[in-house]
Each structure stands twice: as structure tokens, then as C-alpha cells.
Design an enzyme around this catalytic site. Structure first.
Site, PDB file in Angstrom:
ATOM      1  N   GLY A  38       0.758  -1.242   0.000  1.00 16.04           N
ATOM      2  CA  GLY A  38       0.000   0.000   0.000  1.00 16.04           C
ATOM      3  C   GLY A  38       0.788   1.292   0.000  1.00 16.04           C
ATOM      4  O   GLY A  38       0.208   2.360  -0.231  1.00 16.04           O
ATOM      5  N   GLU A  78       3.885  -6.631   1.805  1.00 14.96           N
ATOM      6  CA  GLU A  78       3.460  -7.039   0.452  1.00 14.96           C
ATOM      7  C   GLU A  78       3.416  -5.840  -0.490  1.00 14.96           C
ATOM      8  O   GLU A  78       2.367  -5.511  -1.043  1.00 14.96           O
ATOM      9  CB  GLU A  78       2.052  -7.655   0.521  1.00 14.96           C
ATOM     10  N   PRO A  79       4.518  -5.148  -0.684  1.00 17.95           N
ATOM     11  CA  PRO A  79       4.467  -3.996  -1.593  1.00 17.95           C
ATOM     12  C   PRO A  79       4.418  -4.435  -3.051  1.00 17.95           C
ATOM     13  O   PRO A  79       5.104  -5.384  -3.450  1.00 17.95           O
ATOM     14  CB  PRO A  79       5.791  -3.266  -1.297  1.00 17.95           C
ATOM     15  N   GLY A  80       3.597  -3.771  -3.826  1.00 14.69           N
ATOM     16  CA  GLY A  80       3.541  -4.036  -5.261  1.00 14.69           C
ATOM     17  C   GLY A  80       3.915  -2.780  -6.028  1.00 14.69           C
ATOM     18  O   GLY A  80       4.941  -2.686  -6.683  1.00 14.69           O
ATOM     19  N   ARG A  83      -5.713   2.788 -16.067  1.00 14.31           N
ATOM     20  CA  ARG A  83      -5.766   3.549 -14.806  1.00 14.31           C
ATOM     21  C   ARG A  83      -6.399   4.946 -14.934  1.00 14.31           C
ATOM     22  O   ARG A  83      -7.206   5.310 -14.088  1.00 14.31           O
ATOM     23  CB  ARG A  83      -4.377   3.653 -14.166  1.00 14.31           C
ATOM     24  N   CYS A  95     -13.019   3.541 -29.216  1.00 13.70           N
ATOM     25  CA  CYS A  95     -14.268   4.274 -29.463  1.00 13.70           C
ATOM     26  C   CYS A  95     -15.041   4.572 -28.183  1.00 13.70           C
ATOM     27  O   CYS A  95     -16.170   4.101 -28.004  1.00 13.70           O
ATOM     28  CB  CYS A  95     -15.125   3.471 -30.427  1.00 13.70           C
ATOM     29  N   TYR A 117       0.306  -2.121 -12.260  1.00 17.79           N
ATOM     30  CA  TYR A 117      -1.108  -2.105 -12.654  1.00 17.79           C
ATOM     31  C   TYR A 117      -1.287  -1.514 -14.055  1.00 17.79           C
ATOM     32  O   TYR A 117      -2.291  -0.876 -14.350  1.00 17.79           O
ATOM     33  CB  TYR A 117      -1.956  -1.350 -11.608  1.00 17.79           C
TER      34      TYR A 117
HETATM   35  N1  LLP Z   1      -1.570  -6.962  -0.545  1.00 16.32           N
HETATM   36  C1  LLP Z   1      -2.880  -7.046  -0.797  1.00 16.32           C
HETATM   37  C2  LLP Z   1      -3.683  -7.985  -0.014  1.00 16.32           C
HETATM   38  C3  LLP Z   1      -3.469  -6.244  -1.788  1.00 16.32           C
HETATM   39  O1  LLP Z   1      -4.779  -6.327  -2.022  1.00 16.32           O
HETATM   40  C4  LLP Z   1      -2.663  -5.347  -2.539  1.00 16.32           C
HETATM   41  C5  LLP Z   1      -3.229  -4.505  -3.582  1.00 16.32           C
HETATM   42  C6  LLP Z   1      -1.279  -5.303  -2.250  1.00 16.32           C
HETATM   43  C7  LLP Z   1      -0.772  -6.114  -1.239  1.00 16.32           C
HETATM   44  C8  LLP Z   1      -0.335  -4.399  -2.976  1.00 16.32           C
HETATM   45  O2  LLP Z   1      -0.619  -3.057  -2.774  1.00 16.32           O
HETATM   46  P1  LLP Z   1       0.379  -1.945  -3.358  1.00 16.32           P
HETATM   47  O3  LLP Z   1       1.676  -2.020  -2.592  1.00 16.32           O
HETATM   48  O4  LLP Z   1       0.590  -2.227  -4.796  1.00 16.32           O
HETATM   49  O5  LLP Z   1      -0.344  -0.670  -3.129  1.00 16.32           O
HETATM   50  N2  LLP Z   1      -5.272  -1.509  -9.659  1.00 16.32           N
HETATM   51  C9  LLP Z   1      -5.131  -0.472  -8.669  1.00 16.32           C
HETATM   52  C10 LLP Z   1      -4.459  -0.985  -7.406  1.00 16.32           C
HETATM   53  C11 LLP Z   1      -5.146  -2.161  -6.778  1.00 16.32           C
HETATM   54  C12 LLP Z   1      -4.481  -2.668  -5.535  1.00 16.32           C
HETATM   55  C13 LLP Z   1      -5.094  -3.923  -5.058  1.00 16.32           C
HETATM   56  N3  LLP Z   1      -4.462  -4.548  -3.944  1.00 16.32           N
HETATM   57  C14 LLP Z   1      -4.391   0.707  -9.302  1.00 16.32           C
HETATM   58  O6  LLP Z   1      -4.068   0.672 -10.481  1.00 16.32           O
HETATM   59  O7  LLP Z   1      -4.170   1.709  -8.617  1.00 16.32           O
END
Ligand code: LLP
Length: 421
Positions: free
Chosen positions: A239, A275-277, A314, A346, A375
């Protein structure tokens, strides 16, 4: 910080010219930087170096095998949310004991696959799911390690579509019910409680919501331990947000985040998982596109690109801002002008930006969307029968196509005609 910088008047990805890649690969395509991916992973790893920890990359952000392998080789674990993601992690060489399985709707088959292939823990999101995990584990004669995801009812102060920690959201169990649910878990066969899980949302730009949630987790850890449960791991979710504009955004740094975790939870002696993405992949990728036409509309000019909402959803989905820059470095002092930057799909929603200032551009010019690594590719589709665009990975002075563009024939041949036609 990333590795997409101008050198000698043109945009480079590490030591490779973006325009040179575009000549070979053809736009649009996603382009990732190995150095940036690794830098961001290492920032988290260092931020938690004060104690035992595992950084589990949330591969939903960008799940190409080459990206996973790059991070896995650096020591990353993975956070997966489907059987498909689990299989991707295993295929990239991630050992099962470094994979955590999140998500509100894990199926019987997915649970079985993970228990068979090896899993560090399931992050359980409901009592019915917990019972199914117990049944599947018993039928396989194994013990499933679990945490239970608690919903702390904290406002993450982010976009409503990606906030997950309020009680009206579908995620986790209400924290007030946690003692009862942990008691049920302890009585079920085939599962072993190892900790607590929490994730309150994505693109958080302040530490305060995390801090509030983690304080509740700290209290809960002590309560559950007093109830006799073993709480040895705390999975704190992902997050942490990234700056999407270069100018005015400064979300907290991973090091500040790590220090806050130490302050909030360090005294409990737990292993910390995060859990960073987005922060790992977001600024490690750009989307490169060409201008197809410059169209002079009434009172505004449209730059019509060869990338569209199906390639990067996005802006249409979250009103998200992505900086868009010219691949050829603008000459200092040149007047910028406002453009509406759109794709060919379109729908009026296929608009990336309105009245965005850019140097004068025309057909054939290349642009890059910054911060598109997370994403981006994973959320793309073939809407309007537009093929999924290639992904390219750069490392130092070389690059490789890590997912090729399918041919239109390949796309058509995936359909099958029923016998009656
Ligand atoms: N852990 C869990 C359980 C999650 O649901 C998520 C993201 C993460 C970790 C990773 O979060 P991050 O570090 O990436 O913020 N598609 C959207 C973002 C959806 C996030 C969903 N869950 C966008 O493009 O902003």
C-alpha cells in the site's frame, strides 16, 4: 528515483535509448528497468533490516516471469491472489515457503494446488474459507499455516476503489470478531495459526493510516497471545504510495515506513512480512507510445496515440494521473502547448489527459507514460481487438522482449466455432 532519464537529448532506460527499442519492437510497449526494480525491493529490505522479515512482492502489480525472476533472485518472496499467480511464482523459481496467498475468494482447487506445491501461509479472509482450508489440508494429510486478515476499520485516505480497510469493504474479518475467529481456527484440524494479516489499501501517501491500523494489530497480538495463540508473524500488507507527478508529491519513503513499523510493532518480536507491489514496480516501468495524428479540434488539440485505455486503464478507471513526456528531450525554453491526449478506442473515456502541456508534437513522435510499471500491463485487455502490447526489460546496456505482441491471427485462432455454424 528511477532509471528513465534524458541523455544527449533523448530518453534512455538505463543505458539503452528508448527510441532505438521503439524502432525494433514497435510502439506501443511497456518498458521496465531492472535497476529500478531492484533498487525499490532493496529499499524495503533495508528498511526492515532491524529484525526478521520477508518482503513479499505483490505480483498483481506486474507479473511477467522476467520481473518475478529478477526479484526472486534478489531474495523476494511473493504475495499471490490466485492459482494463476501461484503458478507464475513457482514457474519463476520462487520456493513455496516464500509465497503468501491472499485474496477473498480462494477456491478449493487453488488451496489444494498451493498445499501440494508448498506455501508459506494462507492469509484467511473469512470463516467459510478457513473451514475449506482445514478440510483440504486434512484430505491431503498436511497442515496449512494461516494468518487471519483483520479489517481494522481505518480510513486509508486513498481512492475509494482501492481502499480496503474500512468495515464496509469486503476484506478480512472485523477486528472486533478476531478473538472468536482465532478460537475457531485453533480448534480446526489441519490448520496452524502463525500470525495476523492486515492490508488497508493502496497508494497511501501518509503514514498515519498505517500507524493506526498497526496499533490495533499490536493490541490484538497481545490479546491473542494471552488467549494462548502463537502469533509469530505479522503480515502488514502493501500500500505505500508512489509519486505520480514529479513536482509536488512526496509520499513517505520506505525507510520511514520501516521505522514506523519498528516503533509500532518491533517490541512484539514477530517476523514482519510486507506485500508492496506498486512501490517496487510502478516507477520501474514506462509505457512508450507514438502519436498517430495531431487533430485540431474546436478550441483544443488532440494528440491521438497508438496506446489506448485497453493498454493502460488507470486514467479511465481511477482518474489516475500519469506524467506523459516526449521521448525526444524538449529544447530548453521551447513553448509548451496544451493537448488532450487520447487513444484510438471508441469511447470518450479513452482519454489519458486533458489540456496537458507538452512541447509541440506531431505524427510519428514518441511519448512515454511515466509510473506505468504497476497495474499497467497486468490490467490490459484486447478490447477493440487490439493485441496485448509487448513488455520489454532493460538491464544496463541491453534489453529483451519479455512478452511478445501476439499476431492478429493468433488472437482470432483462440476463438472456436461451434459445430452448428
Ligand atoms: N496486498 C494485498 C492484499 C493487496 O490487495 C494489494 C493490492 C497489495 C498487497 C499491494 O498493494 P500496493 O503495494 O501495490 O499498493 N489496480 C489499482 C491498485 C489495486 C491494488 C489492489 N491490492 C491501481 O491501479 O491503482
Amino acid at each position: 528515483m528511477d532509471h528513465f532519464l534524458y541523455q544527449n537529448g533523448e530518453l534512455f532506460a538505463e543505458d539503452v535509448s528508448v527510441a532505438e527499442i521503439a524502432k525494433v519492437v514497435k510502439t506501443p510497449f511497456y518498458l521496465y528497468s531492472t535497476a529500478t526494480l531492484l533498487r525499490h525491493f532493496n529499499l524495503f529490505d533495508e528498511a526492515l533490516a532491524w529484525g526478521p522479515h520477508l518482503v513479499c512482492y505483490a505480483m498483481k502489480a506486474a507479473s511477467n516471469q522476467a520481473i518475478l525472476k529478477t526479484l526472486a533472485e534478489a531474495g523476494a518472496g511473493m504475495d499471490v491472489v490466485s492459482g494463476g499467480e501461484y503458478a507464475r511464482a513457482i514457474a519463476a523459481g520462487v520456493p513455496g515457503d516464500k509465497i503468501v496467498f491472499s485474496g477473498v475468494g480462494k477456491t478449493h482447487e487453488e488451496i489444494k494446488a498451493a498445499l501440494t506445491g508448498g506455501i508459506r501461509q494462507f492469509n484467511v479472509e473469512s470463516e467459510p474459507e478457513m473451514r475449506v482450508i482445514s478440510e483440504v489440508a486434512v484430505s491431503l494429510g498436511v497442515v496449512a499455516p494461516i494468518t487471519i486478515r483483520v479489517n481494522p476499520d481505518v480510513d486509508a485516505k486513498t481512492h475509494a476503489k482501492i481502499a480496503t480497510g474500512k468495515s464496509e469493504n469486503k476484506f478480512g474479518i472485523p477486528i472486533a470478531k478476531a478473538r472468536a475467529v482465532y478460537a475457531e481456527a485453533a480448534a480446526l484440524p489441519g490448520i496452524k495459526i502463525v500470525g495476523i494479516d492486515v492490508h488497508i489499501g493502496s497508494q497511501l501517501t501518509e503514514l498515519e493510516p498505517f500507524e493506526k491500523a498497526y496499533a490495533k494489530v499490536a493490541d490484538l497480538t497481545e490479546t491473542l497471545r494471552a488467549d494462548g495463540h502463537t502469533i509469530e508473524r505479522l503480515d502488514l500488507g502493501g500500500g505505500l504510495g508512489i509519486p505520480y507527478t514529479r513536482s509536488n508529491e512526496a509520499p513517505p519513503l520506505p525507510m520511514e515506513y520501516g521505522q514506523m513499523i519498528q516503533r509500532s510493532l518491533g517490541h512484539l518480536g514477530c517476523e514482519i512480512e510486507i506485500e508492496p507491489g506498486r512501490l517496487i514496480a510502478g516507477n520501474a516501468g514506462i509505457l512508450v507510445s507514438s502519436v498517430i495524428y495531431l487533430k485540431n479540434g474546436e478550441g483544443r488539440d488532440f494528440l491521438i496515440l497508438d496506446a489506448a485505455m485497453n493498454d493502460l486503464i488507470r486514467p479511465a478507471m481511477y482518474e489516475a494521473h500519469h506524467d506523459i513526456i516526449a521521448v525526444e528531450e524538449p529544447i530548453a525554453g521551447v513553448d509548451q502547448q496544451p493537448y488532450d491526449i487520447v487513444g484510438p478506442v471508441c469511447e470518450t473515456g479513452d482519454t489519458f489527459a486533458k489540456q496537458r502541456n507538452l512541447p509541440p508534437l506531431t505524427a510519428g513522435d514518441l511519448v512515454a507514460f511515466r509510473s506505468a510499471g504497476a497495474y499497467g500491463a497486468v490490467m490490459s485487455s484486447e478490447y477493440n481487438s487490439r493485441p496485448l502490447i509487448p513488455e520489454v526489460l532493460v538491464k544496463d546496456d541491453h534489453y529483451a522482449v519479455i512478452r511478445a505482441r501476439p499476431t492478429i491471427d493468433e488472437m482470432i485462432n483462440r476463438d472456436t466455432i461451434p459445430s452448428w455454424l
